[in-house]
Motif scaffolding. Structure first.
Motif, PDB file in Angstrom:
ATOM      1  N   ASN A 148      88.922   8.937  -5.901  1.00  0.00           N
ATOM      2  CA  ASN A 148      88.975  10.291  -5.360  1.00  0.00           C
ATOM      3  C   ASN A 148      88.809  10.224  -3.841  1.00  0.00           C
ATOM      4  O   ASN A 148      87.921   9.554  -3.335  1.00  0.00           O
ATOM      5  N   HIS A 149      89.675  10.905  -3.119  1.00  0.00           N
ATOM      6  CA  HIS A 149      89.547  10.938  -1.662  1.00  0.00           C
ATOM      7  C   HIS A 149      89.324  12.359  -1.151  1.00  0.00           C
ATOM      8  O   HIS A 149      89.372  12.595   0.053  1.00  0.00           O
ATOM      9  N   PHE A 150      89.128  13.279  -2.069  1.00  0.00           N
ATOM     10  CA  PHE A 150      88.797  14.635  -1.642  1.00  0.00           C
ATOM     11  C   PHE A 150      87.300  14.686  -1.327  1.00  0.00           C
ATOM     12  O   PHE A 150      86.537  13.865  -1.843  1.00  0.00           O
ATOM     13  N   TYR A 151      86.930  15.672  -0.511  1.00  0.00           N
ATOM     14  CA  TYR A 151      85.524  15.750  -0.091  1.00  0.00           C
ATOM     15  C   TYR A 151      84.649  16.177  -1.269  1.00  0.00           C
ATOM     16  O   TYR A 151      84.795  17.291  -1.778  1.00  0.00           O
ATOM     17  N   GLU A 152      83.760  15.294  -1.646  1.00  0.00           N
ATOM     18  CA  GLU A 152      82.938  15.535  -2.830  1.00  0.00           C
ATOM     19  C   GLU A 152      81.990  16.716  -2.665  1.00  0.00           C
ATOM     20  O   GLU A 152      81.572  17.313  -3.641  1.00  0.00           O
ATOM     21  N   GLU A 153      81.680  17.056  -1.412  1.00  0.00           N
ATOM     22  CA  GLU A 153      80.711  18.131  -1.157  1.00  0.00           C
ATOM     23  C   GLU A 153      81.373  19.513  -1.224  1.00  0.00           C
ATOM     24  O   GLU A 153      80.688  20.529  -1.168  1.00  0.00           O
ATOM     25  N   TRP A 161      80.734  12.284   7.469  1.00  0.00           N
ATOM     26  CA  TRP A 161      81.347  12.869   6.259  1.00  0.00           C
ATOM     27  C   TRP A 161      82.694  12.208   5.959  1.00  0.00           C
ATOM     28  O   TRP A 161      83.047  11.988   4.811  1.00  0.00           O
ATOM     29  N   GLU A 162      83.443  11.923   7.002  1.00  0.00           N
ATOM     30  CA  GLU A 162      84.774  11.317   6.806  1.00  0.00           C
ATOM     31  C   GLU A 162      84.625   9.958   6.128  1.00  0.00           C
ATOM     32  O   GLU A 162      85.351   9.633   5.199  1.00  0.00           O
ATOM     33  N   LYS A 193      82.028   8.832   4.407  1.00  0.00           N
ATOM     34  CA  LYS A 193      81.431   8.956   3.074  1.00  0.00           C
ATOM     35  C   LYS A 193      82.497   9.252   2.017  1.00  0.00           C
ATOM     36  O   LYS A 193      82.444   8.759   0.900  1.00  0.00           O
ATOM     37  N   ASN A 194      83.466  10.084   2.391  1.00  0.00           N
ATOM     38  CA  ASN A 194      84.504  10.483   1.434  1.00  0.00           C
ATOM     39  C   ASN A 194      85.771   9.644   1.541  1.00  0.00           C
ATOM     40  O   ASN A 194      86.758   9.948   0.866  1.00  0.00           O
TER      41      ASN A 194
END
Lengths: 218, 287
Positions: B85-90, A56-57, A59-60
């Protein structure tokens, strides 16, 4: 640091359904392992959560975010290690749920009951695997560390399968040790020694991760 | 009160690129436009300020503090808006903010909610469903909610429609009204900076070209148009860049007043835009 763990949990929520399926699948696949069944499930699914947390890290591209916020690298790295017992607790809860449902169905699949020793050994297995993985992950990120992950896992599996062939003659100490294994597992002194060794390994791994992460650029 | 941001001889080297001793400073309460072509070193400079890259030389101080040694303190007082964007997309912004807000000691939920409402950001939708403009607005809401004294913005208007860009520029103008906040605004869309910047810093191929007030820039530089016969040895030293055609020439000159005296009304001198200045400097037209 709690909020970093909370973030991991929020991201992993959608994995819960898949984790239930994995636990069910592994319960079926590891039926013949006896007491090792629970250890194998905890370590396999627990480590899967660790890997997904790392994915997750990447991916974002979140390293840019966390390193722009007033969050120390110590907290960023530490939170990944502290997430492990939380993941294990989730796996145990899922296992309890799955084994309860299976017993209500009349045990079509054998699921070993939860026991403290297996849980602790499962936790140890996840910590050991994560301790070997995290320094590489923090040094190069998830994508590049996947190769190490594969080497680590296939290496361990291969080592397990070729080890008997590498030992020409069974050493004299093996049989007495195997006979004493259940006794050792319940032995407090043995648990303490194992605990100290694993704690040292996790500590060294954490310091290595911190140092390597500090050198990284984003 | 000293500069809010100061770079002294900052050096960073990669394979094929070097940020070559960049120095500039930003005073409190002003907006600095940080311009340059793609690959000129703007993002590298910003990443060095944010300590996302390691310095090879020089030093950076923010709020008078060494940005390396006082990293956490400095970042408490910086707001950032990046191109990506570096915020968590999920996650939803409600979840994301719940995770991020506790790290800021000056976080103000009232301000945050005010901006979220003003920007019309849906709090329960995942960030991946947001448009580019909404993601930028969310970054801005987070940056403003902890009462940042310095906003670092790396190409925040890139890829945004004119309406959202205008909205962002209006907010920035509002934000600096009380003079407690400064903005470093990197962009290659110079028209945005024509509108709001107080100071302009131009960087080209890793080297600083100038860092000065916008007023001074427009007093110093001029777009010159005239017949080719004017392009003599007297004028050429003042030319930053020139384009010649069969009818005449057009170029950018520095020391506008001297050029005006020298040409004696034979050339047309016009106020340049930031784009004119950037283009003539970066295209490297033969003078």
């Amino acid at each position: 640091m709690g909020y970093l763990i909370l973030k991991d949990l929020l991201l992993q929520r959608k994995m819960l359904g898949a984790a239930v399926l994995y636990v069910l699948l592994f319960t079926f696949a590891f039926q013949s392992m006896g007491e090792g069944q629970l250890i194998a499930i905890i370590s396999a699914v627990g480590y899967m959560f660790v890997m997904l947390g790392a994915a997750w890290e990447e991916k974002n591209n979140s390293d840019v975010l966390w390193n722009s916020l007033p969050v120390s690298k110590r907290k960023i790295v530490g939170a990944k290690y502290l997430s492990i017992p939380v993941y294990v607790a989730i796996v145990i809860a899922i296992y309890w749920l799955v084994s309860t449902v299976l017993s209500l169905l009349g045990d079509p699949i054998t699921a070993m009951p939860l026991d403290l020793t297996s849980i602790l050994l499962g936790v140890v297995a996840v910590f050991v695997a994560a301790s070997m993985y995290f320094p590489v992950f923090f040094a190069v990120g998830y994508t590049k560390s996947r190769y190490w992950h594969f080497i680590l896992f296939f290496g361990i599996m291969m080592l397990g399968s070729v080890l008997p062939a590498l030992i020409p003659k069974k050493p004299a100490w093996i049989d007495p040790l195997l006979e004493r294994l259940p006794e050792l597992r319940g032995d407090a002194a043995g648990a303490i020694v194992l605990g100290v060794v694993v704690a040292a390994m996790v500590g060294i791994s954490f310091l290595a991760s911190l140092r390597l992460y500090g050198r990284r650029e984003f | 009160m000293g500069p809010i941001l100061e770079l002294n001889n900052v050096v960073k080297e990669f394979a094929g690129f070097k940020l070559n001793g960049v120095s500039f400073s930003l005073e409190p309460g002003f907006i600095m436009g940080f311009i340059g072509a793609n690959g000129s070193g703007k993002t590298t400079t910003i990443k060095l300020i944010m300590n996302l890259l390691h310095l090879d030389g020089g030093d950076i101080s923010v709020f008078g503090l060494d940005s390396r040694r006082n990293e956490q303190e400095v970042k408490q007082r910086i707001g950032f808006v990046y191109d990506d964007n570096h915020f968590y997309e999920e996650l939803t912004i409600a979840q994301m903010t719940k995770v991020v807000a506790p790290f800021y000691r000056n976080w103000d939920w009232e301000i945050y909610n005010e901006y979220v409402n003003r920007f019309g950001l849906p709090t329960t939708k995942k960030i991946k469903t947001f448009s580019r403009g909404m993601k930028m607005k969310y970054s801005l809401a987070v940056a403003l909610a902890h009462k940042a004294e310095l906003l670092i913005m790396d190409e925040p208007t890139s890829g945004l429609d004119p309406i959202v860009r205008s909205e962002l520029l209006d907010i920035l103008s509002e934000v600096i009204q009380d003079e407690s906040c400064s903005v470093l605004f990197s962009s290659h869309i110079t028209s945005d900076l024509d509108r709001i910047a107080d100071y302009v810093t131009l960087i080209h191929q890793g080297s600083l070209v100038f860092s000065t007030s916008k007023e001074e820039l427009f007093e110093t530089y001029a777009v010159i148009k005239g017949e080719r016969s004017l392009l003599d040895a007297n004028l050429r030293p003042y030319l930053v860049g020139v384009r010649e055609n069969q009818f005449g020439f057009e170029g950018l000159v520095k020391e506008r007043a001297s050029v005006e005296r020298m040409t004696g009304g034979k050339a047309i001198l016009e106020r340049p835009t930031l784009e004119d200045i950037m283009l003539y400097y970066t295209r490297g037209r033969a003078v």
